[in-house]
Design a protein around this motif. Structure first.
Motif, PDB file in Angstrom:
ATOM      1  N   ASP A  26       0.836  -1.194   0.000  1.00 16.96           N
ATOM      2  CA  ASP A  26       0.000   0.000   0.000  1.00 16.96           C
ATOM      3  C   ASP A  26       0.877   1.253   0.000  1.00 16.96           C
ATOM      4  OD1 ASP A  26      -2.467   1.245   0.005  1.00 16.96           O
ATOM      5  OD2 ASP A  26      -2.650   1.226   2.191  1.00 16.96           O
ATOM      6  N   TYR A  27       0.607   2.178  -0.911  1.00 17.92           N
ATOM      7  CA  TYR A  27       1.393   3.402  -0.995  1.00 17.92           C
ATOM      8  C   TYR A  27       0.563   4.552  -1.549  1.00 17.92           C
ATOM      9  CZ  TYR A  27       1.762   2.536  -6.034  1.00 17.92           C
ATOM     10  OH  TYR A  27       1.469   2.335  -7.358  1.00 17.92           O
ATOM     11  N   GLN A  28       1.075   5.745  -1.306  1.00 18.51           N
ATOM     12  CA  GLN A  28       0.522   6.964  -1.900  1.00 18.51           C
ATOM     13  C   GLN A  28       1.646   7.550  -2.736  1.00 18.51           C
ATOM     14  OE1 GLN A  28       0.082  10.194   0.867  1.00 18.51           O
ATOM     15  NE2 GLN A  28      -1.036  11.462  -0.573  1.00 18.51           N
ATOM     16  N   PHE A  29       1.362   7.858  -3.995  1.00 20.10           N
ATOM     17  CA  PHE A  29       2.378   8.433  -4.875  1.00 20.10           C
ATOM     18  C   PHE A  29       2.141   9.928  -5.021  1.00 20.10           C
ATOM     19  CE2 PHE A  29       3.707   9.624  -9.272  1.00 20.10           C
ATOM     20  CZ  PHE A  29       5.071   9.575  -9.047  1.00 20.10           C
ATOM     21  N   ILE A  30       3.192  10.703  -4.829  1.00 21.24           N
ATOM     22  CA  ILE A  30       3.121  12.148  -5.003  1.00 21.24           C
ATOM     23  C   ILE A  30       4.063  12.524  -6.144  1.00 21.24           C
ATOM     24  CG2 ILE A  30       3.570  14.400  -3.967  1.00 21.24           C
ATOM     25  CD1 ILE A  30       2.810  13.113  -1.262  1.00 21.24           C
ATOM     26  N   ASP A  31       3.453  12.950  -7.260  1.00 16.25           N
ATOM     27  CA  ASP A  31       4.226  13.415  -8.407  1.00 16.25           C
ATOM     28  C   ASP A  31       4.588  14.868  -8.135  1.00 16.25           C
ATOM     29  OD1 ASP A  31       5.124  14.488 -10.865  1.00 16.25           O
ATOM     30  OD2 ASP A  31       3.963  13.016 -11.989  1.00 16.25           O
ATOM     31  N   PRO A  92      13.047   7.078  -6.486  1.00 19.63           N
ATOM     32  CA  PRO A  92      11.996   7.665  -5.661  1.00 19.63           C
ATOM     33  C   PRO A  92      12.507   7.952  -4.249  1.00 19.63           C
ATOM     34  CG  PRO A  92      11.714   5.296  -5.742  1.00 19.63           C
ATOM     35  CD  PRO A  92      12.879   5.624  -6.648  1.00 19.63           C
ATOM     36  N   LEU A  93      11.855   8.884  -3.611  1.00 19.77           N
ATOM     37  CA  LEU A  93      12.111   9.146  -2.207  1.00 19.77           C
ATOM     38  C   LEU A  93      10.919   8.554  -1.461  1.00 19.77           C
ATOM     39  CD1 LEU A  93      13.795  11.893  -0.439  1.00 19.77           C
ATOM     40  CD2 LEU A  93      11.493  11.412   0.323  1.00 19.77           C
ATOM     41  N   VAL A  94      11.198   7.698  -0.501  1.00 20.70           N
ATOM     42  CA  VAL A  94      10.149   6.963   0.209  1.00 20.70           C
ATOM     43  C   VAL A  94      10.117   7.386   1.665  1.00 20.70           C
ATOM     44  CG1 VAL A  94       9.320   4.667   0.873  1.00 20.70           C
ATOM     45  CG2 VAL A  94      10.542   4.970  -1.288  1.00 20.70           C
ATOM     46  N   LYS A  95       8.909   7.641   2.142  1.00 20.45           N
ATOM     47  CA  LYS A  95       8.713   7.860   3.579  1.00 20.45           C
ATOM     48  C   LYS A  95       7.969   6.637   4.103  1.00 20.45           C
ATOM     49  CE  LYS A  95       6.897  11.061   7.033  1.00 20.45           C
ATOM     50  NZ  LYS A  95       6.558  10.081   8.017  1.00 20.45           N
ATOM     51  N   ASP A  96       8.591   5.959   5.058  1.00 20.58           N
ATOM     52  CA  ASP A  96       7.928   4.822   5.687  1.00 20.58           C
ATOM     53  C   ASP A  96       7.982   5.006   7.203  1.00 20.58           C
ATOM     54  OD1 ASP A  96      10.495   4.038   6.527  1.00 20.58           O
ATOM     55  OD2 ASP A  96      10.700   2.509   4.980  1.00 20.58           O
ATOM     56  N   ASN A  97       7.608   3.977   7.948  1.00 22.59           N
ATOM     57  CA  ASN A  97       7.560   4.136   9.407  1.00 22.59           C
ATOM     58  C   ASN A  97       8.950   4.239  10.044  1.00 22.59           C
ATOM     59  OD1 ASN A  97       8.298   1.493   9.064  1.00 22.59           O
ATOM     60  ND2 ASN A  97       6.580   0.623  10.174  1.00 22.59           N
ATOM     61  N   GLU A  98      10.011   4.017   9.262  1.00 24.51           N
ATOM     62  CA  GLU A  98      11.370   4.165   9.778  1.00 24.51           C
ATOM     63  C   GLU A  98      12.001   5.497   9.395  1.00 24.51           C
ATOM     64  OE1 GLU A  98      13.816   0.847   8.682  1.00 24.51           O
ATOM     65  OE2 GLU A  98      12.261  -0.587   9.233  1.00 24.51           O
ATOM     66  N   GLY A  99      11.379   6.225   8.469  1.00 25.43           N
ATOM     67  CA  GLY A  99      11.938   7.507   8.041  1.00 25.43           C
ATOM     68  C   GLY A  99      11.949   7.628   6.527  1.00 25.43           C
ATOM     69  N   TYR A 100      12.958   8.296   6.001  1.00 28.67           N
ATOM     70  CA  TYR A 100      13.083   8.550   4.564  1.00 28.67           C
ATOM     71  C   TYR A 100      14.203   7.717   3.967  1.00 28.67           C
ATOM     72  CZ  TYR A 100      10.132  12.647   5.304  1.00 28.67           C
ATOM     73  OH  TYR A 100       9.094  13.484   5.632  1.00 28.67           O
ATOM     74  N   HIS A 101      13.982   7.271   2.731  1.00 25.51           N
ATOM     75  CA  HIS A 101      14.964   6.481   1.986  1.00 25.51           C
ATOM     76  C   HIS A 101      14.916   6.916   0.532  1.00 25.51           C
ATOM     77  CE1 HIS A 101      14.715   3.838   5.497  1.00 25.51           C
ATOM     78  NE2 HIS A 101      13.413   3.905   5.344  1.00 25.51           N
ATOM     79  N   CYS A 102      16.070   6.929  -0.131  1.00 24.48           N
ATOM     80  CA  CYS A 102      16.142   7.317  -1.545  1.00 24.48           C
ATOM     81  C   CYS A 102      16.501   6.120  -2.413  1.00 24.48           C
ATOM     82  CB  CYS A 102      17.218   8.379  -1.758  1.00 24.48           C
ATOM     83  SG  CYS A 102      16.805   9.992  -1.133  1.00 24.48           S
TER      84      CYS A 102
END
Length: 114
Positions: A26-31, A92-102
């Motif tokens: 499950d994800y939300q994509f922000i262009d 992509p830059l991902v925000k998950d429950n651990e923080g941000y990842h590129c």
């Protein structure tokens, strides 16, 4: 739920979204071209990620910057630059429950999201 920041015509973003769909993540994509970045959002990224992890120095956008812009050390000024030119950040830059990842690396994503 993951939040994915990117540009929909970026090959790496396409590959990562396809991978998420295939694995029913499950994800939300922000262009960021359709929803311009706020400077505060980029500051959040820079508070967690070093600039050298966030900025794509192999991009055309980076090569087109002035020498002065390339040497910015102040997070506030750097955040403003990335908000104005969103093609500067690694996608992509991902925000998950651990923080941000590129970036997208299938093995890392399998370990993290499956």
């Amino acid at each position: 739920m993951l939040t994915i920041y990117g540009i929909k015509n970026c090959d790496t973003v396409k590959k990562s979204l396809k991978w998420l769909d295939k694995h029913s993540v499950d994800y939300q994509f922000i262009d960021v071209r359709e929803q311009p970045l706020e400077k505060e959002t980029v500051l959040d990224w820079l508070n967690e990620l070093p600039a050298d992890q966030l900025i794509n120095k192999r991009s055309t956008s980076w090569r087109n910057l002035s020498d002065n812009q390339k040497t910015l050390k102040d997070n506030d000024a750097l955040a403003e630059l990335v908000a104005e030119q969103p093609t500067l950040f690694k996608r992509p830059l991902v925000k998950d429950n651990e923080g941000y990842h590129c970036g997208f690396k299938e093995a890392e994503w399998s370990d993290r999201y499956l």
